[in-house]
Write an enzyme that holds these catalytic residues in place. Structure first.
Site, mmCIF file in Angstrom:
data_model
loop_
_atom_site.group_PDB
_atom_site.id
_atom_site.type_symbol
_atom_site.label_atom_id
_atom_site.label_comp_id
_atom_site.label_asym_id
_atom_site.label_seq_id
_atom_site.Cartn_x
_atom_site.Cartn_y
_atom_site.Cartn_z
ATOM 1 C CD GLU A 54 23.116 48.627 7.903
ATOM 2 O OE1 GLU A 54 23.664 48.717 8.975
ATOM 3 O OE2 GLU A 54 22.412 49.217 7.346
ATOM 4 C CG HIS A 79 26.814 49.284 6.191
ATOM 5 N ND1 HIS A 79 26.654 50.246 5.095
ATOM 6 C CD2 HIS A 79 26.531 49.791 7.268
ATOM 7 C CE1 HIS A 79 25.791 51.094 5.606
ATOM 8 N NE2 HIS A 79 25.563 50.903 6.943
ATOM 9 C CG HIS A 110 27.883 52.050 11.186
ATOM 10 N ND1 HIS A 110 26.842 50.805 11.790
ATOM 11 C CD2 HIS A 110 27.473 52.324 10.337
ATOM 12 C CE1 HIS A 110 25.727 51.063 10.846
ATOM 13 N NE2 HIS A 110 26.077 51.821 9.933
#
Ligand code: BGC
Length: 402
Positions: free
Chosen positions: A352, A214, A140
């Site tokens: 996602e 997210h 991420h």
């Protein structure tokens, strides 16, 4: 109750004049779409963070922070018109700063959503080493990803809704990614109760990019327990199996005959504890599904989730080729959410939309390379609606809409 400034309807951009006072907790139904702004807190370095509230006028209200572009709350009506918050999050800025590094509740993720193996990739003959922050991999966007940045925000005009444009420029070399990445993310809430997220990025050097949001959903209401009874449908006949560090092996495996087959609706919990090596690795679902797209880049239905108790339905469409279905496996009860309740395993799930994990190291996957002169453009739509889950007078049990 504290009043906040409300800019209503389609006049939001640049106009500070046509304002009216709305109570902060005003019921959203049946009004013109509106967007309001209020202070949410101050970061340790003194930077002020705002919270914008977008109201569809048709029952959905979403609250977005300039910190991390975080969807902090999203209220949506059930089949009887009762609204509740259906996303996981925190009540305070301090909690987001101190505690959101693990779960990434509601946040914008960049520069690279999901994992890059060993935090390393080679582009045009040059190797880049990123911070390793998830076992042996980069996750991420690294140590200080887009989820920790304060985005410049401005309301924008939209057709039939309200919009909030967030902008962030990531400097060349930030988190060791090459190129200055100029990014905007536009959240639009339509009168049709759709939250549309438009991602746009350009660069001045070749780089890789993969952007997502997210949010974790619990359509029965945030903090009400696990989501294993939600019925999930995913428009994917293949997924990307992973190694034991959650990096794709490179294979696009058929879901048919496995607990990963959501081509027809299944309760999330129905097969989550099956003795399947992939489920054991992920402690549940934590996998990228390959969306069955007619044409790459076209907005395609990716997932549909129904919560039998409330009748709430979430449909996710995207131009992206993949979607990570993460069933909240690593929530362990140590985080206290927005309404003061602890989040345990499975209490929310994330969908996602994305390019596949570790694409920079898999030439056979759709490319995540962005070069000067090109633009990264991507759209994801979260549509909120309801179905009736009441028994019919005929005594017929409720059946899913399809
Ligand atoms: C990842 C999970 C991770 C979660 C929170 C998801 O996108 O796939 O493995 O635990 O994000 O960081």
């Amino acid at each position: 109750m504290r009043g906040v400034l409300a800019l209503t309807g389609a006049m939001v951009a640049g106009s500070a004049l046509a304002v009216s006072a709305l109570p902060a907790g005003a019921a959203p139904g049946g009004q013109a779409p509106s967007i309001t702004k209020e202070p949410f807190g101050t970061l340790p370095d003194g930077t002020k963070v705002d919270r914008y509230t977008l109201t569809s006028g048709q029952g959905v209200r979403v609250r977005i922070l300039t910190y991390g572009g975080i969807v902090q709350m999203l209220e949506s009506p059930d089949q009887h018109g009762r609204s509740t918050n259906v996303v996981l999050g925190f009540a305070t800025l301090k909690d987001y700063v101190d505690k959101n590094g693990g779960p990434y509740f509601g946040a914008l993720i960049g520069r690279y959503a999901n994992r890059i193996a060993q935090g390393r990739f080679t582009l045009d003959g040059k190797t880049y080493q990123l911070a390793v922050n998830n076992g042996p991999n980069s996750l991420h966007g690294g140590l200080k990803g887009f989820n920790t940045k304060v985005w410049k925000a401005r309301p924008v005009k939209t057709d039939g809704g309200v919009g909030l444009r967030l902008a962030y420029t990531s400097a060349d070399g930030e988190e060791n990614y090459p190129g200055t990445l100029t990014t905007t993310v536009t959240y639009t809430l339509t009168r049709g109760n759709e939250l549309r997220v438009g991602y746009h990025a350009t660069t001045d050097k070749a780089t890789v990019v993969n952007l997502t949001n997210h949010s974790y959903f619990n359509l029965a209401g945030e903090g009400t327990g696990d989501t294993y009874g939600h019925r999930m449908q995913i428009n994917a006949s293949r997924y990307t199996p992973v190694d034991d560090t959650l990096i794709p092996t490179g294979r696009l495996a058929p879901v048919k005959g496995t607990p990963f087959d959501f081509t027809r609706p299944h309760a999330i919990g129905e097969r989550i504890r099956a003795n399947d090596p992939q489920l054991l690795i992920g402690h549940g679902y934590d996998h990228n599904f390959v969306i069955d797209q007619d044409r790459p880049g076209r907005l395609t239905k990716a997932a549909r989730v129904t919560e039998p108790g409330s009748g709430r339905v979430l449909e996710v469409s995207t131009t992206e080729p993949g979607i990570q279905f993460y069933s909240g496996n690593f929530l362990d009860g140590s985080l206290i959410g927005t309404s003061g309740r602890a989040y345990r395993q499975g209490d929310g799930f994330a969908l996602e939309t994305q390019h596949y994990p570790d694409s920079p190291n898999h030439p056979s996957f759709p490319s995540t390379v962005l070069r000067p002169g090109q633009t990264f453009d991507s759209t994801t739509v979260y549509a909120f609606s309801t179905v009736s889950t009441q028994s019919r007078p005929s005594g017929l049990a409720w059946r899913l809409a399809r």
